[in-house]
Design a protein around this motif. Structure first.
Motif, mmCIF file in Angstrom:
data_model
loop_
_atom_site.group_PDB
_atom_site.id
_atom_site.type_symbol
_atom_site.label_atom_id
_atom_site.label_comp_id
_atom_site.label_asym_id
_atom_site.label_seq_id
_atom_site.Cartn_x
_atom_site.Cartn_y
_atom_site.Cartn_z
ATOM 1 N N ILE A 41 10.325 6.394 4.603
ATOM 2 C CA ILE A 41 10.178 5.148 5.348
ATOM 3 C C ILE A 41 10.973 5.270 6.635
ATOM 4 O O ILE A 41 12.196 5.408 6.610
ATOM 5 C CB ILE A 41 10.656 3.938 4.525
ATOM 6 C CG1 ILE A 41 9.774 3.773 3.281
ATOM 7 C CG2 ILE A 41 10.631 2.669 5.366
ATOM 8 C CD1 ILE A 41 10.137 2.590 2.426
ATOM 9 N N ASP A 42 10.264 5.283 7.744
ATOM 10 C CA ASP A 42 10.899 5.404 9.057
ATOM 11 C C ASP A 42 11.814 6.616 9.139
ATOM 12 O O ASP A 42 12.929 6.550 9.660
ATOM 13 C CB ASP A 42 11.674 4.126 9.401
ATOM 14 C CG ASP A 42 10.748 2.939 9.600
ATOM 15 O OD1 ASP A 42 9.665 3.145 10.164
ATOM 16 O OD2 ASP A 42 11.103 1.824 9.189
ATOM 17 N N GLY A 43 11.348 7.728 8.580
ATOM 18 C CA GLY A 43 12.108 8.964 8.661
ATOM 19 C C GLY A 43 13.204 9.104 7.631
ATOM 20 O O GLY A 43 13.957 10.077 7.662
ATOM 21 N N PHE A 125 2.821 3.998 3.262
ATOM 22 C CA PHE A 125 3.594 5.228 3.229
ATOM 23 C C PHE A 125 3.035 6.127 2.126
ATOM 24 O O PHE A 125 2.838 5.672 0.997
ATOM 25 C CB PHE A 125 5.074 4.938 2.946
ATOM 26 C CG PHE A 125 5.687 3.940 3.886
ATOM 27 C CD1 PHE A 125 6.211 4.350 5.098
ATOM 28 C CD2 PHE A 125 5.718 2.590 3.568
ATOM 29 C CE1 PHE A 125 6.773 3.433 5.976
ATOM 30 C CE2 PHE A 125 6.271 1.665 4.434
ATOM 31 C CZ PHE A 125 6.801 2.088 5.642
ATOM 32 N N PRO A 126 2.753 7.393 2.420
ATOM 33 C CA PRO A 126 2.235 8.291 1.386
ATOM 34 C C PRO A 126 3.275 8.535 0.301
ATOM 35 O O PRO A 126 4.462 8.681 0.579
ATOM 36 C CB PRO A 126 1.927 9.576 2.163
ATOM 37 C CG PRO A 126 2.813 9.522 3.365
ATOM 38 C CD PRO A 126 2.925 8.071 3.721
ATOM 39 N N LEU A 127 2.812 8.573 -0.942
ATOM 40 C CA LEU A 127 3.708 8.812 -2.074
ATOM 41 C C LEU A 127 2.963 9.601 -3.138
ATOM 42 O O LEU A 127 1.890 9.189 -3.586
ATOM 43 C CB LEU A 127 4.215 7.488 -2.655
ATOM 44 C CG LEU A 127 5.071 7.567 -3.926
ATOM 45 C CD1 LEU A 127 6.315 8.410 -3.690
ATOM 46 C CD2 LEU A 127 5.455 6.170 -4.401
ATOM 47 N N ILE A 309 5.354 14.941 7.000
ATOM 48 C CA ILE A 309 5.516 14.704 5.567
ATOM 49 C C ILE A 309 4.171 14.381 4.929
ATOM 50 O O ILE A 309 3.856 14.851 3.829
ATOM 51 C CB ILE A 309 6.529 13.573 5.326
ATOM 52 C CG1 ILE A 309 7.930 14.044 5.732
ATOM 53 C CG2 ILE A 309 6.520 13.125 3.868
ATOM 54 C CD1 ILE A 309 8.969 12.958 5.719
ATOM 55 N N SER A 310 3.338 13.595 5.609
ATOM 56 C CA SER A 310 2.014 13.266 5.082
ATOM 57 C C SER A 310 1.155 14.515 4.962
ATOM 58 O O SER A 310 0.447 14.713 3.968
ATOM 59 C CB SER A 310 1.327 12.243 5.995
ATOM 60 O OG SER A 310 2.068 11.048 6.078
ATOM 61 N N GLU A 319 -6.592 10.398 7.092
ATOM 62 C CA GLU A 319 -5.635 9.526 6.407
ATOM 63 C C GLU A 319 -4.309 9.477 7.158
ATOM 64 O O GLU A 319 -3.679 8.418 7.261
ATOM 65 C CB GLU A 319 -5.417 10.020 4.976
ATOM 66 C CG GLU A 319 -6.630 9.850 4.079
ATOM 67 C CD GLU A 319 -6.455 10.534 2.735
ATOM 68 O OE1 GLU A 319 -6.933 9.991 1.732
ATOM 69 O OE2 GLU A 319 -5.843 11.632 2.706
ATOM 70 N N ILE A 320 -3.885 10.619 7.692
ATOM 71 C CA ILE A 320 -2.628 10.664 8.439
ATOM 72 C C ILE A 320 -2.717 9.788 9.682
ATOM 73 O O ILE A 320 -1.793 9.028 10.000
ATOM 74 C CB ILE A 320 -2.283 12.115 8.823
ATOM 75 C CG1 ILE A 320 -1.974 12.931 7.565
ATOM 76 C CG2 ILE A 320 -1.096 12.157 9.785
ATOM 77 C CD1 ILE A 320 -1.802 14.406 7.816
#
Length: 327
Positions: A41-43, A125-127, A309-310, A319-320
């Motif tokens: 989240i925000d880096g 956020f990707p998880l 990260i994504s 998606e990114i």
């Protein structure tokens, strides 16, 4: 950057409860187990641990924990405070009211992963969650130096007149040799103690040990509002953290075992942004060392981190692009 941690605090809010299966009568057994994943989240990376069990044909969310840096918060199931889940085939969705968010993902029975998206206040956020057994939960391999040390270590406190609070830290120096060149270690984003403790490691302790063994004195300190330091971390900006480092410089100048002409700064991550700010303001800083310091504007840095990260998590370029656009 530290100012971006507001969203992080929301994710770490308690989310105990029962995951009641809605409709379909789908067997939830495929989702039962312990799941680990990282969300950015925000880096700022956070490790999430979920424990899902089966009770009377429904999934029960029995435990949830988030670990970021030195802070780990764990929440267990409590009756009367439920959140909802829905299982349909290999897809699961969960609503987490206390975290102001939700998660939905698809289970791959081939690699035992749930790939999905965490949504918080309209932001995605990707998880990716991976199934583990407790014995396989990643463990740390600490490099902590062990006593007895061949140098002197002293717990110290000193004031920050600008902020009206006190800073606490550890000063290490060689046993003999007069006045020593000294470096101040400045931490990166997020509340950190003097050792920079994260995921079982204490890199600032390791760095201070190495430097002191090689003739350089070191001052490392708890961030304001952390450990022995007073003050309000949550309300502080990078400029405020720079004033904490300036207070450290002033303190070192008052010591008779420090060479006032050889005081320097070593900043990591956001600390690599703060060190130049302090050096410009104080003529008493003779050198700076930047470790993984930002070289672009914070907004661009956060976007680049999200993209990388994504991509590493297996999301498509389409998606990114959508995730970045929603930031």
């Amino acid at each position: 950057m530290r100012a971006l941690l507001v969203a992080t605090a929301l994710l770490a809010a308690p989310v105990p409860g029962v995951a009641g299966q809605e409709g379909g009568g789908v067997d939830p057994a495929g989702f039962v187990g312990t799941w680990w994943g990282n969300v950015n989240i925000d880096g700022v990376d956070q490790r999430i641990r979920l424990v899902l069990t089966e009770a009377e044909g429904s999934l029960q969310f029995t435990e949830y924990s988030v670990k970021r840096g030195i802070v780990e918060e764990t929440y267990t199931y409590q009756r009367g405070n439920p959140f909802k889940s829905n299982v349909s085939g290999n897809t699961i969705s969960m609503t987490m009211p206390a975290a102001r968010g939700s998660f939905s993902g698809t289970l791959s029975r081939v690699d035992e992963r749930i790939t999905g998206t965490f949504i918080q206040e309209g932001r995605s956020f990707p998880l990716i969650l991976e199934r583990v057994v407790e014995a396989e939960v990643p463990t740390c391999r600490p490099q902590d130096p062990e006593e007895p040390f061949p140098y002197l270590a002293e717990d110290v406190t000193y004031p920050n007149p600008d902020g009206g609070h006190a800073m606490a830290g550890t000063f290490t120096r060689p046993v003999s040799g007069g006045r020593f060149p000294t470096v101040i270690l400045i931490s990166g984003s997020g509340p950190q103690d003097r050792d920079g403790a994260a995921l079982g490691h204490r890199p600032f302790l390791v760095l201070a040990d190495f430097l002191t063994r090689n003739g350089i004195a070191v001052l490392r300190y708890d961030d304001r509002g952390v450990g022995g330091s007073t003050g309000d971390f949550g309300a502080a900006t990078s400029r405020d953290f720079a004033s904490d480092a300036l207070a450290a410089v002033a303190y070192l100048k008052s010591r008779d075992d420090v060479d006032p002409g050889r005081i320097g700064l070593a900043g990591h991550s956001e600390g690599g942004l703060i060190a130049p700010m302090v050096a410009v303001e104080s003529p008493d800083v003779s050198y700076i060392v930047l470790m993984a310091a930002p070289g672009v504007l914070g907004e661009r840095l956060a976007q680049a981190q999200t993209e990388l990260i994504s991509r590493a998590s297996g999301f498509s370029e389409e998606e990114i692009a959508e995730i970045v656009e929603q930031r």
